[in-house]
Design a protein around this motif. Structure first.
Motif, PDB file in Angstrom:
ATOM      1  N   GLN A   1       0.942   0.577 -12.157  1.00  0.00           N
ATOM      2  CA  GLN A   1       1.419   0.324 -10.798  1.00  0.00           C
ATOM      3  C   GLN A   1       1.314  -1.155 -10.419  1.00  0.00           C
ATOM      4  O   GLN A   1       0.705  -1.519  -9.407  1.00  0.00           O
ATOM      5  CB  GLN A   1       0.648   1.200  -9.816  1.00  0.00           C
ATOM      6  N   THR A   2       1.915  -2.007 -11.230  1.00  0.00           N
ATOM      7  CA  THR A   2       1.868  -3.448 -10.996  1.00  0.00           C
ATOM      8  C   THR A   2       2.982  -3.933 -10.082  1.00  0.00           C
ATOM      9  O   THR A   2       2.975  -5.077  -9.644  1.00  0.00           O
ATOM     10  CB  THR A   2       1.958  -4.205 -12.335  1.00  0.00           C
ATOM     11  N   SER A   3       3.952  -3.071  -9.819  1.00  0.00           N
ATOM     12  CA  SER A   3       5.067  -3.435  -8.949  1.00  0.00           C
ATOM     13  C   SER A   3       5.508  -2.208  -8.176  1.00  0.00           C
ATOM     14  O   SER A   3       5.159  -1.069  -8.518  1.00  0.00           O
ATOM     15  CB  SER A   3       6.242  -3.986  -9.767  1.00  0.00           C
ATOM     16  N   GLU A   4       6.300  -2.443  -7.137  1.00  0.00           N
ATOM     17  CA  GLU A   4       6.804  -1.324  -6.334  1.00  0.00           C
ATOM     18  C   GLU A   4       7.693  -0.406  -7.166  1.00  0.00           C
ATOM     19  O   GLU A   4       7.664   0.819  -7.010  1.00  0.00           O
ATOM     20  CB  GLU A   4       7.588  -1.863  -5.138  1.00  0.00           C
ATOM     21  N   ALA A   5       8.456  -0.987  -8.078  1.00  0.00           N
ATOM     22  CA  ALA A   5       9.345  -0.185  -8.932  1.00  0.00           C
ATOM     23  C   ALA A   5       8.542   0.717  -9.865  1.00  0.00           C
ATOM     24  O   ALA A   5       8.863   1.900 -10.041  1.00  0.00           O
ATOM     25  CB  ALA A   5      10.260  -1.097  -9.739  1.00  0.00           C
ATOM     26  N   ASN A   6       7.482   0.176 -10.460  1.00  0.00           N
ATOM     27  CA  ASN A   6       6.644   0.971 -11.362  1.00  0.00           C
ATOM     28  C   ASN A   6       5.921   2.079 -10.612  1.00  0.00           C
ATOM     29  O   ASN A   6       5.777   3.196 -11.108  1.00  0.00           O
ATOM     30  CB  ASN A   6       5.634   0.083 -12.074  1.00  0.00           C
ATOM     31  N   ARG A   7       5.456   1.741  -9.420  1.00  0.00           N
ATOM     32  CA  ARG A   7       4.750   2.753  -8.637  1.00  0.00           C
ATOM     33  C   ARG A   7       5.714   3.849  -8.186  1.00  0.00           C
ATOM     34  O   ARG A   7       5.358   5.032  -8.164  1.00  0.00           O
ATOM     35  CB  ARG A   7       4.065   2.120  -7.431  1.00  0.00           C
ATOM     36  N   ALA A   8       6.927   3.467  -7.820  1.00  0.00           N
ATOM     37  CA  ALA A   8       7.939   4.465  -7.438  1.00  0.00           C
ATOM     38  C   ALA A   8       8.215   5.404  -8.605  1.00  0.00           C
ATOM     39  O   ALA A   8       8.319   6.625  -8.426  1.00  0.00           O
ATOM     40  CB  ALA A   8       9.212   3.764  -6.991  1.00  0.00           C
ATOM     41  N   MET A   9       8.323   4.822  -9.800  1.00  0.00           N
ATOM     42  CA  MET A   9       8.556   5.640 -10.988  1.00  0.00           C
ATOM     43  C   MET A   9       7.425   6.651 -11.175  1.00  0.00           C
ATOM     44  O   MET A   9       7.665   7.839 -11.449  1.00  0.00           O
ATOM     45  CB  MET A   9       8.659   4.752 -12.224  1.00  0.00           C
ATOM     46  N   LEU A  10       6.182   6.211 -10.972  1.00  0.00           N
ATOM     47  CA  LEU A  10       5.034   7.094 -11.177  1.00  0.00           C
ATOM     48  C   LEU A  10       4.962   8.180 -10.110  1.00  0.00           C
ATOM     49  O   LEU A  10       4.668   9.341 -10.410  1.00  0.00           O
ATOM     50  CB  LEU A  10       3.742   6.265 -11.179  1.00  0.00           C
ATOM     51  N   ALA A  48       0.857  -1.187   0.000  1.00  0.00           N
ATOM     52  CA  ALA A  48       0.000   0.000   0.000  1.00  0.00           C
ATOM     53  C   ALA A  48       0.886   1.227   0.000  1.00  0.00           C
ATOM     54  O   ALA A  48       1.939   1.257   0.653  1.00  0.00           O
ATOM     55  CB  ALA A  48      -0.920   0.011   1.215  1.00  0.00           C
ATOM     56  N   LEU A  49       0.486   2.239  -0.723  1.00  0.00           N
ATOM     57  CA  LEU A  49       1.299   3.447  -0.854  1.00  0.00           C
ATOM     58  C   LEU A  49       1.563   4.087   0.493  1.00  0.00           C
ATOM     59  O   LEU A  49       2.671   4.555   0.765  1.00  0.00           O
ATOM     60  CB  LEU A  49       0.592   4.435  -1.794  1.00  0.00           C
ATOM     61  N   ILE A  50       0.561   4.090   1.346  1.00  0.00           N
ATOM     62  CA  ILE A  50       0.706   4.758   2.635  1.00  0.00           C
ATOM     63  C   ILE A  50       1.687   4.019   3.549  1.00  0.00           C
ATOM     64  O   ILE A  50       2.231   4.589   4.497  1.00  0.00           O
ATOM     65  CB  ILE A  50      -0.675   4.905   3.329  1.00  0.00           C
ATOM     66  N   ASN A  51       1.930   2.745   3.270  1.00  0.00           N
ATOM     67  CA  ASN A  51       2.845   1.962   4.100  1.00  0.00           C
ATOM     68  C   ASN A  51       4.225   1.803   3.473  1.00  0.00           C
ATOM     69  O   ASN A  51       5.041   1.033   3.964  1.00  0.00           O
ATOM     70  CB  ASN A  51       2.260   0.564   4.349  1.00  0.00           C
ATOM     71  N   SER A  52       4.494   2.510   2.391  1.00  0.00           N
ATOM     72  CA  SER A  52       5.765   2.369   1.702  1.00  0.00           C
ATOM     73  C   SER A  52       6.632   3.607   1.886  1.00  0.00           C
ATOM     74  O   SER A  52       6.184   4.649   2.373  1.00  0.00           O
ATOM     75  CB  SER A  52       5.533   2.117   0.204  1.00  0.00           C
ATOM     76  N   ALA A  53       7.881   3.491   1.473  1.00  0.00           N
ATOM     77  CA  ALA A  53       8.810   4.618   1.554  1.00  0.00           C
ATOM     78  C   ALA A  53       8.440   5.722   0.578  1.00  0.00           C
ATOM     79  O   ALA A  53       9.044   6.803   0.606  1.00  0.00           O
ATOM     80  CB  ALA A  53      10.232   4.130   1.276  1.00  0.00           C
ATOM     81  N   LEU A  54       7.449   5.468  -0.284  1.00  0.00           N
ATOM     82  CA  LEU A  54       6.993   6.476  -1.240  1.00  0.00           C
ATOM     83  C   LEU A  54       6.037   7.484  -0.608  1.00  0.00           C
ATOM     84  O   LEU A  54       5.615   8.436  -1.264  1.00  0.00           O
ATOM     85  CB  LEU A  54       6.294   5.798  -2.425  1.00  0.00           C
ATOM     86  N   PHE A  55       5.697   7.260   0.646  1.00  0.00           N
ATOM     87  CA  PHE A  55       4.712   8.113   1.308  1.00  0.00           C
ATOM     88  C   PHE A  55       5.160   9.573   1.356  1.00  0.00           C
ATOM     89  O   PHE A  55       4.380  10.490   1.080  1.00  0.00           O
ATOM     90  CB  PHE A  55       4.455   7.591   2.725  1.00  0.00           C
ATOM     91  N   VAL A  56       6.436   9.818   1.695  1.00  0.00           N
ATOM     92  CA  VAL A  56       6.941  11.198   1.796  1.00  0.00           C
ATOM     93  C   VAL A  56       6.990  11.887   0.436  1.00  0.00           C
ATOM     94  O   VAL A  56       6.505  13.012   0.295  1.00  0.00           O
ATOM     95  CB  VAL A  56       8.308  11.237   2.506  1.00  0.00           C
ATOM     96  N   PRO A  57       7.581  11.260  -0.619  1.00  0.00           N
ATOM     97  CA  PRO A  57       7.539  11.931  -1.929  1.00  0.00           C
ATOM     98  C   PRO A  57       6.116  12.156  -2.428  1.00  0.00           C
ATOM     99  O   PRO A  57       5.857  13.146  -3.113  1.00  0.00           O
ATOM    100  CB  PRO A  57       8.319  10.989  -2.855  1.00  0.00           C
ATOM    101  N   PHE A  58       5.182  11.268  -2.075  1.00  0.00           N
ATOM    102  CA  PHE A  58       3.786  11.472  -2.435  1.00  0.00           C
ATOM    103  C   PHE A  58       3.242  12.736  -1.773  1.00  0.00           C
ATOM    104  O   PHE A  58       2.595  13.573  -2.410  1.00  0.00           O
ATOM    105  CB  PHE A  58       2.946  10.260  -2.022  1.00  0.00           C
ATOM    106  N   LEU A  59       3.515  12.899  -0.467  1.00  0.00           N
ATOM    107  CA  LEU A  59       3.050  14.087   0.248  1.00  0.00           C
ATOM    108  C   LEU A  59       3.701  15.349  -0.306  1.00  0.00           C
ATOM    109  O   LEU A  59       3.061  16.407  -0.382  1.00  0.00           O
ATOM    110  CB  LEU A  59       3.344  13.955   1.740  1.00  0.00           C
TER     111      LEU A  59
END
Length: 420
Positions: A355-364, A290-301
């Motif tokens: 967003q099929t993988s963590e890498a793809n979601r990070a890219m997005l 889940a996005l909220i539980n990943s290290a991508l949370f801060v760049p998302f915010l």
């Protein structure tokens, strides 16, 4: 010139800053300090330089936090930051508040007061808002949680309300208790307390902290953690600010003989933008993530915060140029497309396209951050360029001295103390 229309640029001459501050703390404690503090700055220092210096301190605090806690886990994930980091955040925010308060005083000292300063000041405030949400939520040991999301929404909503109110009333109104004064001081105190006791302190139950767990009847109440109690109280603060802002807007509309309900519709752009961001966050846990539980949370915010800064920046520009209130934002299309892609398992019972993988979601997510930064940076650059060219000023340079030794457009040196 070209981003701002010719008619809108002409309206810049009509703009005059109006502000009301009802805070006793500001009047009797902080303002005397700010009046003294501004005298330490030479007259050749531009007001916008002071504003940007304050924001640079916050950027340094933010970078320090991410250096020690890059995955944004705080104590919950075993990451223990040095106590001095929280103290530096406390000092940094106090300096930011002080710099933000004296830039207007410096503008009057140097004859640089005007719409560009208003735009620059609010633009820096808008960026600082999200950075402080992220840092304060970490200090409160909220980390990656919906409480942090709620904090983001509440803080941005307060900022949007203030800007919306200023657009309709023509003045910036700060009540007896306001975010830029008392609210910032509370966050400063939170940083300092976390520096002494650590973020885990805020997980202490409120009844436990107040030593009321053995008091009859009271001990039947839930022992709500201090951080949750703080966030719950903040929610009531947002509700109060909403009705207070609308009361001021309604009074202004009645005085001008204009409709009093129509301004409420202009709150919808914030609801839409925040709703899209939350829609992206609540996506089903595809591949157990889940996005909220990943290290991508801060760049998302951060991407969300930059989009918000762009949104309120256009509102402030509309205010200083007396142009229609901005409603549509093209970034909604991009963010909504990302949110729909993430929610395809729920909407169409199929896997996401991107967003099929963590890498793809990070890219997005990082691409969204880059686009948001680019859009806001382009807006700031074009607006500053148009205003400085039209008004014959520079963003970070004070006007030259005249033959009498005074700064052009400013009050004489003998009146400097009075002006400050």
């Amino acid at each position: 010139m070209g981003f701002i229309s010719a008619d809108a640029l002409q309206n810049l001459h009509k703009y005059a800053y109006k502000g009301v501050d009802k805070s006793p703390l500001s009047k009797y404690v902080l303002n005397p300090f700010w009046t003294w503090f501004v005298t330490l700055w030479p007259l050749w220092v531009a007001p916008n330089t002071i504003t940007l210096s304050g924001l640079s301190i916050v950027f340094l605090n933010f970078a320090t936090l991410l250096w020690y806690d890059p995955t944004y886990l705080a104590d919950k994930g075993g990451v223990v930051m040095p106590n001095w980091v929280y103290f530096s955040c406390s000092i940094g925010l106090f300096l930011y508040q002080s710099f933000d308060a004296i830039d207007g005083k410096q503008a009057r000292r140097t004859g640089m007061a005007g719409p560009l300063g208003e735009m620059f000041d609010h633009g820096c405030d808008a960026m600082n808002t999200t950075l402080e949400v992220i840092m304060a939520s970490q200090a409160l040991n909220l980390g990656r949680s919906w409480w942090t999301v709620a904090s983001q929404i509440a803080t941005l909503a307060n900022f949007y309300l203030t800007t919306w109110e200023e657009y309709h009333t023509g003045e910036l109104y700060l009540g007896v208790f306001s975010g830029p004064v008392e609210g910032i001081l509370i966050i400063i105190a939170i940083y300092a307390i976390s520096g002494v006791y650590g973020p885990s302190f805020w997980d202490t139950g409120m009844l436990t902290f107040l030593r009321l767990t053995n008091v009859p009847l009271i001990n039947q109440l839930p022992d709500l953690p201090l951080n949750d109690a703080f966030m719950t109280t903040a929610a009531f603060g947002v509700a109060y600010n909403l009705q207070a802002s609308y009361r001021n807007v309604r009074r202004a509309m009645l005085a001008a003989g204009k409709p009093t309900v129509q301004p409420l519709l202009l709150l919808l752009p914030f609801v839409v933008s925040a709703g899209i961001q939350v829609f992206w966050l609540v996506h089903p846990h595809y591949n157990d993530s889940a996005l909220i539980n990943s290290a991508l949370f801060v760049p998302f915010l951060c991407a969300w915060g930059l989009q918000f800064a762009h949104q309120v920046g256009r509102m402030i520009l509309a205010h200083v140029t007396s142009t229609p209130f901005p409603v549509w934002d093209w970034m909604w299309v991009w963010s909504l497309a990302c949110a729909i892609d993430a929610n395809l398992p729920l909407l169409a019972d199929r896997a996401p396209i991107i967003q099929t993988s963590e890498a793809n979601r990070a890219m997005l997510v990082y691409l969204t951050l880059a686009i948001s930064f680019g859009a806001y940076g382009r807006f700031c650059t074009l607006v500053i360029n148009d205003i400085t060219n039209f008004m014959g000023i520079a963003c970070f340079t004070v006007r030259k001295k005249d033959k009498d030794g005074n700064w052009q457009g400013s009050v004489p040196h003998s009146e400097e103390k009075k002006a400050s």
